[in-house]
Each structure stands twice: as C-alpha cells, then as structure tokens.
Motif scaffolding. Sequence first.
Motif, PDB file in Angstrom:
ATOM      1  N   ALA A 123      69.449  -4.813  32.958  1.00  0.00           N
ATOM      2  CA  ALA A 123      69.027  -3.489  32.481  1.00  0.00           C
ATOM      3  C   ALA A 123      68.485  -3.556  31.054  1.00  0.00           C
ATOM      4  O   ALA A 123      68.423  -2.551  30.364  1.00  0.00           O
ATOM      5  CB  ALA A 123      70.160  -2.463  32.591  1.00  0.00           C
ATOM      6  N   PHE A 124      68.081  -4.744  30.589  1.00  0.00           N
ATOM      7  CA  PHE A 124      67.456  -4.894  29.272  1.00  0.00           C
ATOM      8  C   PHE A 124      65.958  -4.630  29.359  1.00  0.00           C
ATOM      9  O   PHE A 124      65.229  -4.855  28.408  1.00  0.00           O
ATOM     10  CB  PHE A 124      67.671  -6.306  28.717  1.00  0.00           C
ATOM     11  N   GLY A 125      65.502  -4.180  30.466  1.00  0.00           N
ATOM     12  CA  GLY A 125      64.097  -3.891  30.711  1.00  0.00           C
ATOM     13  C   GLY A 125      63.974  -3.543  32.180  1.00  0.00           C
ATOM     14  O   GLY A 125      64.978  -3.357  32.865  1.00  0.00           O
ATOM     15  N   ALA A 126      62.766  -3.467  32.661  1.00  0.00           N
ATOM     16  CA  ALA A 126      62.540  -3.114  34.058  1.00  0.00           C
ATOM     17  C   ALA A 126      61.758  -4.224  34.751  1.00  0.00           C
ATOM     18  O   ALA A 126      60.799  -4.759  34.194  1.00  0.00           O
ATOM     19  CB  ALA A 126      61.767  -1.803  34.150  1.00  0.00           C
ATOM     20  N   PHE A 127      62.178  -4.544  35.961  1.00  0.00           N
ATOM     21  CA  PHE A 127      61.458  -5.521  36.782  1.00  0.00           C
ATOM     22  C   PHE A 127      60.155  -4.887  37.222  1.00  0.00           C
ATOM     23  O   PHE A 127      60.125  -3.761  37.710  1.00  0.00           O
ATOM     24  CB  PHE A 127      62.301  -5.896  38.005  1.00  0.00           C
ATOM     25  N   ASP A 128      59.057  -5.615  37.058  1.00  0.00           N
ATOM     26  CA  ASP A 128      57.747  -5.117  37.473  1.00  0.00           C
ATOM     27  C   ASP A 128      56.927  -6.290  37.995  1.00  0.00           C
ATOM     28  O   ASP A 128      56.621  -7.217  37.251  1.00  0.00           O
ATOM     29  CB  ASP A 128      57.045  -4.449  36.296  1.00  0.00           C
ATOM     30  N   VAL A 129      56.570  -6.239  39.254  1.00  0.00           N
ATOM     31  CA  VAL A 129      55.797  -7.313  39.867  1.00  0.00           C
ATOM     32  C   VAL A 129      54.430  -7.459  39.188  1.00  0.00           C
ATOM     33  O   VAL A 129      53.884  -8.557  39.118  1.00  0.00           O
ATOM     34  CB  VAL A 129      55.682  -7.108  41.399  1.00  0.00           C
ATOM     35  N   ASP A 130      53.913  -6.353  38.641  1.00  0.00           N
ATOM     36  CA  ASP A 130      52.637  -6.426  37.926  1.00  0.00           C
ATOM     37  C   ASP A 130      52.769  -7.239  36.638  1.00  0.00           C
ATOM     38  O   ASP A 130      51.815  -7.903  36.220  1.00  0.00           O
ATOM     39  CB  ASP A 130      52.102  -5.031  37.622  1.00  0.00           C
ATOM     40  N   ASP A 131      53.930  -7.192  36.004  1.00  0.00           N
ATOM     41  CA  ASP A 131      54.162  -8.033  34.824  1.00  0.00           C
ATOM     42  C   ASP A 131      54.076  -9.510  35.205  1.00  0.00           C
ATOM     43  O   ASP A 131      53.555 -10.320  34.443  1.00  0.00           O
ATOM     44  CB  ASP A 131      55.527  -7.744  34.199  1.00  0.00           C
ATOM     45  N   ILE A 132      54.594  -9.851  36.369  1.00  0.00           N
ATOM     46  CA  ILE A 132      54.516 -11.240  36.837  1.00  0.00           C
ATOM     47  C   ILE A 132      53.052 -11.654  36.957  1.00  0.00           C
ATOM     48  O   ILE A 132      52.654 -12.717  36.483  1.00  0.00           O
ATOM     49  CB  ILE A 132      55.266 -11.419  38.174  1.00  0.00           C
ATOM     50  N   LEU A 133      52.261 -10.794  37.566  1.00  0.00           N
ATOM     51  CA  LEU A 133      50.833 -11.074  37.730  1.00  0.00           C
ATOM     52  C   LEU A 133      50.129 -11.192  36.377  1.00  0.00           C
ATOM     53  O   LEU A 133      49.421 -12.168  36.120  1.00  0.00           O
ATOM     54  CB  LEU A 133      50.172  -9.973  38.576  1.00  0.00           C
ATOM     55  N   LEU A 134      50.325 -10.222  35.507  1.00  0.00           N
ATOM     56  CA  LEU A 134      49.619 -10.200  34.222  1.00  0.00           C
ATOM     57  C   LEU A 134      50.080 -11.329  33.298  1.00  0.00           C
ATOM     58  O   LEU A 134      49.249 -11.970  32.637  1.00  0.00           O
ATOM     59  CB  LEU A 134      49.815  -8.845  33.540  1.00  0.00           C
ATOM     60  N   ASN A 135      51.384 -11.603  33.248  1.00  0.00           N
ATOM     61  CA  ASN A 135      51.891 -12.687  32.409  1.00  0.00           C
ATOM     62  C   ASN A 135      51.370 -14.034  32.885  1.00  0.00           C
ATOM     63  O   ASN A 135      50.946 -14.878  32.079  1.00  0.00           O
ATOM     64  CB  ASN A 135      53.415 -12.707  32.397  1.00  0.00           C
ATOM     65  N   THR A 136      51.390 -14.245  34.191  1.00  0.00           N
ATOM     66  CA  THR A 136      50.904 -15.504  34.754  1.00  0.00           C
ATOM     67  C   THR A 136      49.400 -15.635  34.533  1.00  0.00           C
ATOM     68  O   THR A 136      48.905 -16.723  34.216  1.00  0.00           O
ATOM     69  CB  THR A 136      51.263 -15.603  36.247  1.00  0.00           C
ATOM     70  N   LEU A 137      48.678 -14.539  34.668  1.00  0.00           N
ATOM     71  CA  LEU A 137      47.246 -14.536  34.380  1.00  0.00           C
ATOM     72  C   LEU A 137      47.004 -14.949  32.926  1.00  0.00           C
ATOM     73  O   LEU A 137      46.124 -15.762  32.633  1.00  0.00           O
ATOM     74  CB  LEU A 137      46.644 -13.155  34.651  1.00  0.00           C
ATOM     75  N   GLY A 138      47.805 -14.421  32.018  1.00  0.00           N
ATOM     76  CA  GLY A 138      47.687 -14.789  30.610  1.00  0.00           C
ATOM     77  C   GLY A 138      47.908 -16.277  30.392  1.00  0.00           C
ATOM     78  O   GLY A 138      47.153 -16.926  29.652  1.00  0.00           O
ATOM     79  N   ALA A 139      48.918 -16.832  31.041  1.00  0.00           N
ATOM     80  CA  ALA A 139      49.185 -18.272  30.911  1.00  0.00           C
ATOM     81  C   ALA A 139      48.005 -19.083  31.448  1.00  0.00           C
ATOM     82  O   ALA A 139      47.620 -20.097  30.845  1.00  0.00           O
ATOM     83  CB  ALA A 139      50.470 -18.645  31.647  1.00  0.00           C
ATOM     84  N   MET A 140      47.413 -18.640  32.536  1.00  0.00           N
ATOM     85  CA  MET A 140      46.281 -19.375  33.100  1.00  0.00           C
ATOM     86  C   MET A 140      45.039 -19.246  32.218  1.00  0.00           C
ATOM     87  O   MET A 140      44.263 -20.198  32.109  1.00  0.00           O
ATOM     88  CB  MET A 140      45.995 -18.906  34.534  1.00  0.00           C
ATOM     89  N   VAL A 141      44.851 -18.105  31.573  1.00  0.00           N
ATOM     90  CA  VAL A 141      43.752 -17.968  30.613  1.00  0.00           C
ATOM     91  C   VAL A 141      43.960 -18.979  29.482  1.00  0.00           C
ATOM     92  O   VAL A 141      43.024 -19.684  29.082  1.00  0.00           O
ATOM     93  CB  VAL A 141      43.665 -16.526  30.059  1.00  0.00           C
TER      94      VAL A 141
END
Length: 162
Positions: A123-141
């Motif tokens: 509960a230190f934040g919210a799980f969001d599948v879109d964060d997984i997509l965007l964070n991983t996209l950032g790493a690939m960039v």
Amino acid sequence: MQEKKKKRLLTLFFFFYIIVLIKLVIFKYPWDYLMGIVKTWEKGVILEGLSTANFTLGKSIRMYIRYYPRLNGFQNLFGNILAFIPFGYLLPLCFGQCRSWWRVLLWSLILVLGIEFFQLFSAFGAFDVDDILLNTLGAMVGYFVYKIFFGKKRKKQEAPTT
C-alpha cells in the motif's frame, strides 16, 4: 587501471541511481505517512490493494491523456518513461553480459515488476500495469540510446585503417 576505476565509479553510480529510483517511486511519501501505512498492514490492506490496482492495459494511459491538465498527464506518462531511461543505458554499460536488448528487457521487467508488486502488497503506492509498460519502454529507450552511442563508437574502433 584507469578503465577499471571508471567502470567501478560508473557501477557505483548505477546502484546510487537504483536507490534514488526506489526512493522516488516507492518511498515518495514522508516517513511518518509511510509508518502510518505500515501500522495498517493486515490481510485487508492487501485485498484493498487488489481492488484499487489497474490490471487493464491502457486504462491509466487513456485516463492521463483524456484528463491531461487535471491529472498531471505529462508528469505521469513521460515521468514513468524518463525515470527508467538511465536504467536501460547504464545496465549494459556497467555489466557486459547485459549488452543484448532481451537482457535489458528482462532485467527492467524484473525491476519494474518488483516495484509494482511491492506497491500492490504494501500500500506504498498503487499497482498499475501501465506503469510496467511505460517503465519498461523507458528502459528500452535508454538501451537504444546506449546502442546508438556505443554502436557508432565500436564501428569507429573496428574500422580498418588504410
């Protein structure tokens, strides 16, 4: 010897970046607030995290685009990408065995999933599948920036001299 020192310093910087990233993503709230959350930890908190989690790909992204000015859409969308660009750039730079795109993808997914699942169950934040997509996209960039920069550098070093 100078190269080893540079690599050690770069690796130290990489781990410092990971610590700062975790601080900004997971421990972004004041300490007292986080301790208040810890005091509420029980089964119900985990179930509440599941009920507020976003498991629908694109849902948050569409919401940030639709309500762009009111929800800090730029910060939420691009911040999630920008925060992980250094990961994709520094990982292959610091660890030679991670110079392929699929290894960077794998390690970024492991890091991002770890963060998201921690948020889900703490509960230190919210799980969001879109964060997984965007964070991983950032790493690939970040990885492709690394490839562009160091691919050209390697080609210059390997070019035959006549």
